[in-house]
Design an enzyme around this catalytic site. Structure first.
Site, PDB file in Angstrom:
ATOM      1  N   LYS A  24     -10.188   6.729   4.097  1.00 15.21           N
ATOM      2  CA  LYS A  24     -11.002   6.760   5.210  1.00 15.21           C
ATOM      3  C   LYS A  24     -12.454   6.741   4.615  1.00 15.21           C
ATOM      4  CE  LYS A  24     -14.379   4.564   7.630  1.00 15.21           C
ATOM      5  NZ  LYS A  24     -14.807   4.059   6.409  1.00 15.21           N
TER       6      LYS A  24
ATOM      7  N   HIS B  11      -8.991   3.926  -0.934  1.00 15.42           N
ATOM      8  CA  HIS B  11      -7.787   3.152  -0.854  1.00 15.42           C
ATOM      9  C   HIS B  11      -7.778   2.576  -1.708  1.00 15.42           C
ATOM     10  CE1 HIS B  11      -4.582   1.996   0.898  1.00 15.42           C
ATOM     11  NE2 HIS B  11      -5.020   1.110   1.636  1.00 15.42           N
TER      12      HIS B  11
ATOM     13  N   CYS C 288       0.910  -1.076  -0.077  1.00 18.09           N
ATOM     14  CA  CYS C 288      -0.408   0.217   0.150  1.00 18.09           C
ATOM     15  C   CYS C 288       1.160   1.773   0.020  1.00 18.09           C
ATOM     16  CB  CYS C 288      -0.642  -0.044   1.272  1.00 18.09           C
ATOM     17  SG  CYS C 288      -1.537  -1.752   1.418  1.00 18.09           S
TER      18      CYS C 288
ATOM     19  N   CYS D 157     -13.244   0.917   8.822  1.00 17.20           N
ATOM     20  CA  CYS D 157     -11.761   0.843   7.597  1.00 17.20           C
ATOM     21  C   CYS D 157     -12.178   1.433   7.137  1.00 17.20           C
ATOM     22  CB  CYS D 157     -12.096  -0.858   7.302  1.00 17.20           C
ATOM     23  SG  CYS D 157     -12.768  -2.306   8.740  1.00 17.20           S
TER      24      CYS D 157
END
Lengths: 382, 130
Positions: A326, A330, A83, A204
């Site tokens: 958030k 993402h 990431c 998440c």
């Protein structure tokens, strides 16, 4: 080393972009960055992507994207650090310009996550396959264990964590590129479905598609492209263990601390000099750990920072003004570059309703896995 | 998982084999060639005690496909008396009772089944000490 500036930026909206492929998103973001700078060429490109291979079956992204961008022949390479791939692409571009190897270098982050791959399994390839994933752990599960360790050691509460999401959605509601520009209440976060205890769905970051690009050149050439270049004054990259079990303190992210220290040292500044920051809030607990490791708050004191307004716009150190991972979304490989774009906009006074007043120094921190890699950049308005 | 890789991992998974650095005493599970603490290369093989204490934990409600039938299940980082830490499921209990400090024993169990080649993959799971 030459001084380096960002002179242009472009990005797609983040979200479920069913009608756009990996290459189309790349071209939209890359063309946006060149148009922003009024440039018509690049010398070199870095393509940050976590797993084109597993998400879409496509590898060899360096030449593919150069070709699709009408630039066949330029140097172009794919870089990967899970990431943190986007942040690492930016760092490679920075190093290449600073070293005097190339003058005009494009750093692009991309990810296409919604084309049908099993996202949970693909993301888990960034964790330790032999020692963790084999036994059934997921990425939310790893961060949940970090959260529980933080709660156990420092007394952080589920409500503290919920406030990170509430705060970032408040910021993201002002961002037209965000996947979920919607505000939530603490009660909504705390009643959302359980993913891995103590983390719920609204702790998440989402599954997203998107691309983001920035164009870099030597500072002494920047005026050819823009009146308001943004200098990259610090860059730091560090690694930590993949396996959570191999860390002395599972509630602390060593790699984030080390990458921050390296970037601060290069820039000759400290955490108290930063006026706006984007940090890697893939899960609410991650923002808490990152602001501690970067030195914005003391170790163990990150829990109440969002609730207290310390990290909100108008607070001491506004964190994730874009909405963060958030709310903004993402698309993993794109995230690091999108963070840099938010700081670029903030330091140029172009952040609209989420503008931080008098922002001169900004920071972006992007991490891979559950903190096994972390890259930090520090930016200064010119 | 390809069967050669699985075979390679049998010593640590079946026998809890770990390594202890003769230089600094650091215990790693599985054994490594180079000590992560002092970079020493003299590593002695040890077998871990099949028990330990939960360092941190979670309950997985959204599992990977291979563990779909087991959710919700508890997972924990467990530290053995030798100081080795390992990731395990914690079973034979109510998952929500698995919290830091819980004493567990490590038992040899089936972990997963590999789809196409039909290999049964074993390892250890933790069980709370009554």
């Amino acid at each position: 080393m030459r001084e380096v500036a960002i002179v242009g930026a472009g990005m797609t909206r983040f979200g479920e972009l069913w009608n756009q492929s990996l290459r189309q998103m790349f071209v939209e973001a890359a063309a946006g960055a060149l148009n922003d700078a009024g440039a018509d060429r690049v010398d070199s490109m870095y393509v940050g992507c976590m797993s084109g291979g597993q998400f879409t079956g496509q590898e060899h992204l360096g030449p593919l994207m150069a070709d699709q961008f009408g630039m066949t022949g330029v140097a172009s390479v794919h870089v990967e650090s899970a990431c943190a791939s986007g942040g690492v692409a930016l760092r490679q571009a920075f190093i290449e310009v600073a070293a005097g190897v190339s003058d005009l270098v494009l750093a692009v982050g991309i990810e296409k996550m919604t084309d049908g791959a099993d996202v949970t399994n693909v993301l888990a390839t960034a964790a330790d396959q032999e020692l963790e994933v084999y036994y059934g752990v997921t990425f939310p599960g790893l961060y949940a264990m970090i959260a529980r360790a933080h709660m156990h050691t420092y007394g952080t509460t589920e409500e503290d964590l919920a406030w990170v999401s509430v705060k970032n959605h408040r910021h993201g509601a002002k961002n037209d590129k965000a996947q979920f520009p919607t505000e939530f209440t603490v009660e909504q976060v705390l009643s959302s479905s359980m993913v891995a205890e103590p983390l719920r769905l609204l702790h998440c970051s989402p599954v997203s598609d998107g691309a983001a690009a920035v164009l870099l050149c030597p500072l002494d050439q920047a005026k050819q492209y823009t009146d308001r270049p943004v200098k990259i004054v610090g860059s730091g990259l560090a690694t930590g263990s993949l396996a959570l079990a191999d860390r002395d303190d599972p509630a602390f992210l060593d790699s984030v601390q080390k990458s921050g220290e390296r970037a601060f040292k290069m820039a000759g500044v400290g955490p108290r000099d930063i006026q706006v920051a984007e940090v890697h809030d893939c899960f609410s607990i991650a923002e808490v750990c990152c602001i501690e490791a970067l030195g914005f708050v003391e170790r163990g004191k990150g829990g109440p920072a969002a609730k207290d307004g310390f990290t909100a716009i108008g607070g001491c150190i506004p964190v994730n003004t874009s909405g963060g991972l958030k709310a903004k979304g993402h698309p993993v490989g794109a995230t690091g570059v999108a963070q840099a774009i938010e700081i670029f906009r903030q330091l140029r006074g172009e952040a609209g309703a989420r503008q931080v007043e008098n922002a001169r120094l900004g920071l972006a921190q992007n991490m891979g896995g559950s903190g096994a890699s972390s890259v930090v950049h520090i930016f200064q308005g010119v | 998982m390809p069967s050669p890789r699985y075979t390679r991992e049998i010593p640590s998974r079946y026998r809890l084999e770990a390594g202890r650095c003769k230089g600094c005493g650091k215990v790693t599970y599985p054994a490594r060639t180079i000590c992560p603490s002092c970079r020493g290369e003299e590593i002695e093989k040890i077998n871990l005690s099949p028990r330990g204490k939960v360092v941190t934990s979670t309950v997985i409600h959204v599992p990977p496909d291979d563990f779909l039938m087991e959710a919700p299940y508890a997972m924990a980082v467990v530290e053995t008396p030798e100081g080795a830490r390992l990731m395990t499921q914690v079973v034979d209990c109510e998952p929500s009772t698995v919290l830091p400090g819980l004493e567990v024993s490590l038992e040899f169990r089936l972990i997963r089944k590999e789809g196409k080649s039909g290999i049964l993959c074993y390892g250890h799971k933790a069980v709370p000490v009554a």
